[in-house]
Design a protein around this motif. Structure first.
Motif, PDB file in Angstrom:
ATOM      1  N   LEU A 136      19.106  39.358  10.004  1.00 58.08           N
ATOM      2  CA  LEU A 136      19.516  38.233  10.740  1.00 58.08           C
ATOM      3  C   LEU A 136      20.430  37.229   9.986  1.00 58.08           C
ATOM      4  CD1 LEU A 136      18.279  36.448  12.997  1.00 58.08           C
ATOM      5  CD2 LEU A 136      16.624  35.566  11.658  1.00 58.08           C
ATOM      6  N   ASP A 137      20.384  37.595   8.252  1.00 55.58           N
ATOM      7  CA  ASP A 137      21.540  36.851   7.764  1.00 55.58           C
ATOM      8  C   ASP A 137      22.726  37.266   8.315  1.00 55.58           C
ATOM      9  OD1 ASP A 137      19.379  35.895   6.436  1.00 55.58           O
ATOM     10  OD2 ASP A 137      19.681  37.157   4.525  1.00 55.58           O
ATOM     11  N   ARG A 140      23.847  35.616  11.503  1.00 52.25           N
ATOM     12  CA  ARG A 140      24.062  34.115  11.107  1.00 52.25           C
ATOM     13  C   ARG A 140      24.953  33.806  10.132  1.00 52.25           C
ATOM     14  NH1 ARG A 140      17.815  32.022  12.165  1.00 52.25           N
ATOM     15  NH2 ARG A 140      17.800  32.503  14.255  1.00 52.25           N
ATOM     16  N   LYS A 142      28.002  32.668   8.156  1.00 52.71           N
ATOM     17  CA  LYS A 142      29.047  31.605   8.505  1.00 52.71           C
ATOM     18  C   LYS A 142      30.559  31.941   7.947  1.00 52.71           C
ATOM     19  CE  LYS A 142      25.252  28.417   9.386  1.00 52.71           C
ATOM     20  NZ  LYS A 142      24.370  29.522   9.026  1.00 52.71           N
ATOM     21  N   GLU A 221      22.466  29.662   4.165  1.00 59.43           N
ATOM     22  CA  GLU A 221      22.306  28.551   5.204  1.00 59.43           C
ATOM     23  C   GLU A 221      23.226  27.183   5.226  1.00 59.43           C
ATOM     24  OE1 GLU A 221      18.705  26.643   3.636  1.00 59.43           O
ATOM     25  OE2 GLU A 221      17.467  28.367   3.747  1.00 59.43           O
ATOM     26  N   ILE A 253      27.582  24.809  15.330  1.00 61.18           N
ATOM     27  CA  ILE A 253      26.219  25.048  15.437  1.00 61.18           C
ATOM     28  C   ILE A 253      25.289  23.823  15.674  1.00 61.18           C
ATOM     29  CG2 ILE A 253      26.110  27.312  14.261  1.00 61.18           C
ATOM     30  CD1 ILE A 253      25.210  25.839  11.840  1.00 61.18           C
ATOM     31  N   THR A 256      19.472  21.689  13.972  1.00 62.05           N
ATOM     32  CA  THR A 256      18.439  22.342  14.183  1.00 62.05           C
ATOM     33  C   THR A 256      17.274  21.290  14.615  1.00 62.05           C
ATOM     34  OG1 THR A 256      18.141  22.308  11.833  1.00 62.05           O
ATOM     35  CG2 THR A 256      18.574  24.356  13.097  1.00 62.05           C
TER      36      THR A 256
END
Ligand SMILES: Nc1nc2c(c(=O)[nH]1)N(C=O)[C@@H](CNc1ccc(C(=O)N[C@@H](CCC(=O)O)C(=O)O)cc1)CN2
Ligand SMILES: Nc1nc2c(ncn2[C@@H]2O[C@H](COP(=O)(O)OP(=O)(O)OP(=O)(O)O)[C@@H](O)[C@H]2O)c(=O)[nH]1
Ligand SMILES: [K+]
Length: 461
Positions: A136-137, A140, A142, A221, A253, A256
């Motif tokens: 998943l990293d 995602r 960046k 993150e 993005i 959240t």
């Protein structure tokens, strides 16, 4: 659970060149046999693993061709899931993808849950839990540095470190248990000292990993950053210059928890998530505006605040209020417009007022000091170091917490050893330390934690 065959669309749903329906499990090949018709005369069932075959997907009920595809066939156990896997590479439209998925589901598969392919890779022992999390990293990531951190996790660099720690701990457990087994001989002073030394060495190595963990999560993150300052000091100009000069808007993005758009700027490999603080920027009264809940949240939740001052006007009461508002936060003070004002003088004035915050004289217009801003950001993140000497092995809070728990148990081991306590106690804490590490690789982790990890994945991954 692993007796069934799972299927999902593995590519984004939209218009794309190619889309993939992925199928894994004992029925995968049989399903392909029912739906796929080779158009090359090759009997694909007689070929080896990891091959692509050209043909059509035909609905067996009607004999109608559904799409022209390439069928990927990979035989267990040497596959991503360690099960038989087939992949229908069809045209990347919603209708062909949905139609093929539907047929696959009608002929023996069920819809996969989020992350279930990766979960099978984990359950079947192809990946450990930390490696599974890295996938998943990767998706995602960046920045390139963020991707490199994720790839090292996938490669098992953290996992092998963790296993090495575990081996050292097991060695100690064996030593302690040997002494327990022969209580009449007691434990010699030298042995005890030996153990203390070994535990201290392990703790030293853990400390090093924990140090990296402080900034490791930033690579994954990103760093939530806001630019604040009263009107006209040059906030928009700074933002634009960061975005434009870097030419590195990696992605947009959505925030959240709020409906705020964030732009990600790549500063020396560190993803800087700049919230669009249009609300903060466009208002006439910035102080009042910061009072508005949304903007205040934005500032309070930020990992880094960039406070912009204007050298041509000097320090105003408004500037002081803004600086007070963010006094407790990690921040950098930027004295802008040094091309038309005495930036150094203003810097000398604010430095003693906010000793925690580095002050940097800049001019967005001429570019003066902007490189140093990047350096200052990097230094704050990396805990004083100007440049990361190595990429961090620890980038997940979950992993950091497990390492910290291991460390705490070892502190207890040290205490018990030096207090001359019962060796049974020492053995218990050593085992607890060992187990804490197993949470990282997944050997000693609770089911609900595994559930939570894979819930974040998309369907088809
Ligand atoms: N089409 C497609 N692309 C993909 C994936 C996939 O599943 N399908 N991946 C998945 O997410 C990633 C690639 N990861 C993969 C990892 C392992 C294996 C695999 O078959 N591994 C075997 C090695 C086979 C051999 O050595 O011959 C193994 O580990 O045993 C395939 C893909 C990204 N791209
Ligand atoms: N001389 C000089 N002018 C600058 C500099 N940075 C920005 N400006 C000018 O200052 C004015 C205000 O800049 P903005 O970037 O819009 O300022 P802001 O803080 O975003 O303003 P608000 O949106 O009103 O909050 C513009 O005319 C800029 O061209 C600088 O370093 N030197
Ligand atoms: K502006």
């Amino acid at each position: 659970m692993l007796d069934d065959t799972i299927a999902a669309i593995a590519t984004p749903l939209g218009e794309g060149a190619i889309g993939i329906v992925r199928v894994s499990g004992p029925e995968a090949v049989a399903i392909a046999e029912k739906l796929f018709v080779s158009r090359t005369g090759v009997d694909w069932r007689k070929q080896g693993s990891h091959r692509l075959f050209y043909g059509l997907v035909v609905d067996p009920a009607t004999g109608q061709p559904v799409d022209e595809v390439l069928l990927g066939v990979m035989y267990a156990p040497r596959t991503f899931t360690r099960e038989d896997v087939v992949e229908f590479n069809c045209h990347g439209g919603i209708v062909p993808l949905r139609r093929i998925l539907e047929l696959v589901l009608q002929h023996g598969a069920r819809l996969a849950e989020p992350g279930e392919f990766t979960r099978r890779a984990f359950l079947n022992g192809r990946l450990d839990l930390a490696q599974a999390e890295s996938i998943l990293d990767i998706i995602r990531a960046k920045t390139e540095a963020g991707l490199a951190v994720a790839m090292s996790l996938l490669a098992g660099e953290l996992s092998s470190r963790v296993r090495a720690f575990q081996d050292r701990l097991l060695g100690l457990v064996a030593q302690v248990e040997a002494s327990i087994d022969f209580p009449e001989e007691g434990i010699e002073e030298a042995t005890r000292e030996d153990m203390v030394e070994s535990v201290r060495a392990i703790m030293g190595d853990l400390e090093e990993l924990l140090r990296q963990a402080r900034y490791g999560k930033v690579y994954r993150e990103g760093l939530r950053t806001v630019i604040v300052g009263r009107p006209n000091v040059g906030k928009s100009s700074l933002l634009n210059s960061l975005l434009r000069e870097k030419r590195a808007i990696v992605t947009e993005i959505p925030g959240t928890t709020r409906d705020i758009i964030e732009e990600v700027v790549n500063i020396r490999g560190i993803p800087i998530r700049l919230a669009d603080t249009a609300g903060l920027r466009k208002t006439d009264d910035i102080v009042e505006r910061i009072g508005v809940e949304r903007s205040r949240d934005l500032v309070k939740m930020a990992d880094l605040v960039l406070v912009v001052l204007d050298a041509s006007t000097g320090l105003t009461p408004e500037d002081r209020s803004i600086l007070e508002l963010v006094r407790e936060q990690t921040g950098i003070i930027l004295v802008n417009k040094s091309d038309i004002g005495d930036g150094e003088a203003l810097a000398r004035q604010v430095t003693p007022l906010f000793p925690d915050k580095p002050v940097q004289v800049i001019s967005v217009k001429t570019g003066q000091g902007l490189a140093q801003v990047e350096e200052a950001i990097e230094r704050m993140i990396l805990g004083g170091q100007a440049v990361a000497s190595q990429l961090p092995l620890v980038s997940h809070v979950r992993h950091k917490q497990a390492l910290a728990r291991c460390y705490e148990h070892l502190q207890e081991v040290l205490r018990a050893l030096s207090a001359g306590e019962n060796l049974d106690l020492v053995a218990i804490d050593l085992r607890a330390a060992w187990e804490a590490l197993g949470e990282i690789t997944g050997t000693t982790v609770a089911e609900d934690i595994i559930d939570r990890i894979f819930r974040d994945f998309c369907i088809g991954k």
